[in-house]
Scaffold this active site. Sequence first.
Site, mmCIF file in Angstrom:
data_model
loop_
_atom_site.group_PDB
_atom_site.id
_atom_site.type_symbol
_atom_site.label_atom_id
_atom_site.label_comp_id
_atom_site.label_asym_id
_atom_site.label_seq_id
_atom_site.Cartn_x
_atom_site.Cartn_y
_atom_site.Cartn_z
ATOM 1 N N GLY A 126 39.308 33.057 31.372
ATOM 2 C CA GLY A 126 37.811 31.989 30.885
ATOM 3 C C GLY A 126 36.582 32.946 30.853
ATOM 4 O O GLY A 126 36.926 33.819 31.477
ATOM 5 N N CYS A 151 35.853 39.483 37.349
ATOM 6 C CA CYS A 151 34.622 38.972 36.538
ATOM 7 C C CYS A 151 34.585 39.764 34.983
ATOM 8 O O CYS A 151 34.255 41.177 34.690
ATOM 9 C CB CYS A 151 33.759 38.325 37.512
ATOM 10 S SG CYS A 151 32.245 37.715 36.032
ATOM 11 N N LEU A 152 34.000 38.999 33.818
ATOM 12 C CA LEU A 152 33.836 39.668 32.806
ATOM 13 C C LEU A 152 32.506 40.033 32.503
ATOM 14 O O LEU A 152 31.811 41.205 32.037
ATOM 15 C CB LEU A 152 34.014 39.196 31.121
ATOM 16 C CG LEU A 152 35.649 38.972 31.228
ATOM 17 C CD1 LEU A 152 35.561 38.038 29.878
ATOM 18 C CD2 LEU A 152 36.446 39.904 31.272
ATOM 19 N N HIS A 180 36.342 29.639 39.773
ATOM 20 C CA HIS A 180 35.194 30.778 39.845
ATOM 21 C C HIS A 180 34.502 30.685 38.358
ATOM 22 O O HIS A 180 33.176 30.726 38.145
ATOM 23 C CB HIS A 180 36.362 32.147 38.952
ATOM 24 C CG HIS A 180 35.430 32.941 38.502
ATOM 25 N ND1 HIS A 180 35.814 34.465 39.252
ATOM 26 C CD2 HIS A 180 34.740 33.678 37.744
ATOM 27 C CE1 HIS A 180 34.978 35.238 38.521
ATOM 28 N NE2 HIS A 180 34.765 34.672 37.708
ATOM 29 N N GLU A 181 35.131 30.067 37.378
ATOM 30 C CA GLU A 181 33.512 29.210 36.095
ATOM 31 C C GLU A 181 33.001 28.284 36.975
ATOM 32 O O GLU A 181 31.764 28.718 36.534
ATOM 33 C CB GLU A 181 35.203 29.003 34.816
ATOM 34 C CG GLU A 181 35.893 29.603 34.483
ATOM 35 C CD GLU A 181 35.316 31.298 34.140
ATOM 36 O OE1 GLU A 181 34.313 31.444 33.551
ATOM 37 O OE2 GLU A 181 35.844 31.914 34.303
ATOM 38 N N GLN A 196 27.286 33.255 31.363
ATOM 39 C CA GLN A 196 27.956 34.607 31.134
ATOM 40 C C GLN A 196 27.285 35.242 30.047
ATOM 41 O O GLN A 196 27.170 36.104 29.363
ATOM 42 C CB GLN A 196 29.439 35.124 30.801
ATOM 43 C CG GLN A 196 29.574 34.060 32.572
ATOM 44 C CD GLN A 196 31.125 34.743 32.504
ATOM 45 O OE1 GLN A 196 32.447 33.611 31.862
ATOM 46 N NE2 GLN A 196 31.574 35.610 33.239
ATOM 47 N N HIS A 226 30.074 29.520 38.278
ATOM 48 C CA HIS A 226 29.735 30.723 37.489
ATOM 49 C C HIS A 226 28.242 29.351 36.465
ATOM 50 O O HIS A 226 27.043 29.779 36.369
ATOM 51 C CB HIS A 226 29.773 30.672 35.770
ATOM 52 C CG HIS A 226 30.578 32.152 35.590
ATOM 53 N ND1 HIS A 226 29.995 33.399 36.433
ATOM 54 C CD2 HIS A 226 31.544 32.853 35.474
ATOM 55 C CE1 HIS A 226 30.558 34.921 36.360
ATOM 56 N NE2 HIS A 226 32.029 34.458 35.813
HETATM 57 O O1 K1U Z 1 34.540 34.420 34.648
HETATM 58 C C1 K1U Z 1 35.543 35.702 33.395
HETATM 59 O O2 K1U Z 1 34.575 36.583 34.243
HETATM 60 C C2 K1U Z 1 36.653 35.504 33.675
HETATM 61 C C3 K1U Z 1 37.599 36.596 34.564
HETATM 62 C C4 K1U Z 1 37.729 34.785 35.369
HETATM 63 C C5 K1U Z 1 39.046 34.559 36.757
HETATM 64 C C6 K1U Z 1 39.446 36.466 36.397
HETATM 65 C C7 K1U Z 1 40.597 36.234 37.998
HETATM 66 C C8 K1U Z 1 41.156 35.253 38.735
HETATM 67 C C9 K1U Z 1 40.007 34.146 38.555
HETATM 68 C C10 K1U Z 1 39.153 34.018 37.147
HETATM 69 C C11 K1U Z 1 38.523 36.896 33.866
HETATM 70 O O3 K1U Z 1 39.174 35.886 32.918
HETATM 71 S S1 K1U Z 1 38.225 38.539 34.207
HETATM 72 C C12 K1U Z 1 40.058 39.227 33.181
HETATM 73 C C13 K1U Z 1 41.054 38.953 34.922
HETATM 74 O O4 K1U Z 1 40.911 38.550 35.731
HETATM 75 C C14 K1U Z 1 42.739 38.231 34.212
HETATM 76 C C15 K1U Z 1 43.093 39.268 33.373
HETATM 77 C C16 K1U Z 1 44.339 38.247 32.328
HETATM 78 C C17 K1U Z 1 45.252 37.594 34.310
HETATM 79 C C18 K1U Z 1 44.699 37.186 35.098
HETATM 80 C C19 K1U Z 1 43.463 37.658 35.444
HETATM 81 ZN ZN ZN Z 2 33.496 35.480 35.988
#
Ligand code: K1U
Ligand code: ZN
Length: 166
Positions: free
Chosen positions: A45, A92-93, A134-135, A50, A138
């Site tokens: 996401g 979170c990125l 989560h998004e 961001q 933000h």
């Molecule tokens: O918003 C962001 O920074 C993106 C974030 C979103 C997110 C991650 C985990 C739970 C809820 C929301 C990410 O994508 S971080 C990468 C990550 O955690 C992930 C990647 C692949 C599969 C599962 C998680």
């Molecule tokens: Zn995030």
Amino acid sequence: MILPVLQYPDERLALKSAEVEEITPEIAELAADMAETMYARSGIGLAAPQIGRQVRLIVTDISGPDNKEELMTFINPRLTLSGEEIEWEEGCLSVPGFTCTVKRRERVKVEALGLDGKPVEYETGGLHAICLQHECDHLDGLLFIDHISRLKRTMYDRKLKKKAKK
Ligand code: K1U
Ligand code: ZN
């Protein structure tokens, strides 16, 4: 175009984003750049703030960067939460090197506009429901670390300060 992702404690991440008034070609380009950036950073996401744009626009693809099968774009999303409270390990990125369990609701209904300007209504659960909460956080200037205990937050802030000194 792959864009740089802002990192905590950048103050812009704490700002509340404005509604998209009109779906212009610039908004469509922003959504495409966000998808490219999300895939490049291995995310599922990404929200416009961001990448430094304070507008209410998010992209998700829970199939992940290797599959790229479920890309969804939501403009001005509104969530209705339902189901039980569940715990999920989030990352979170914009908060690199840290993950933590967050309590969220199990299901969401999203009402938004699609890139064609038409209203969309979508209901989901599990990882996609977590990702959408989560998004959308933000867009209101919230990070997942705003939901964790004061002790865990202090530990993370200390870790960051130590890293900054090195
Ligand atoms: O918003 C962001 O920074 C993106 C974030 C979103 C997110 C991650 C985990 C739970 C809820 C929301 C990410 O994508 S971080 C990468 C990550 O955690 C992930 C990647 C692949 C599969 C599962 C998680
Ligand atoms: Zn995030």
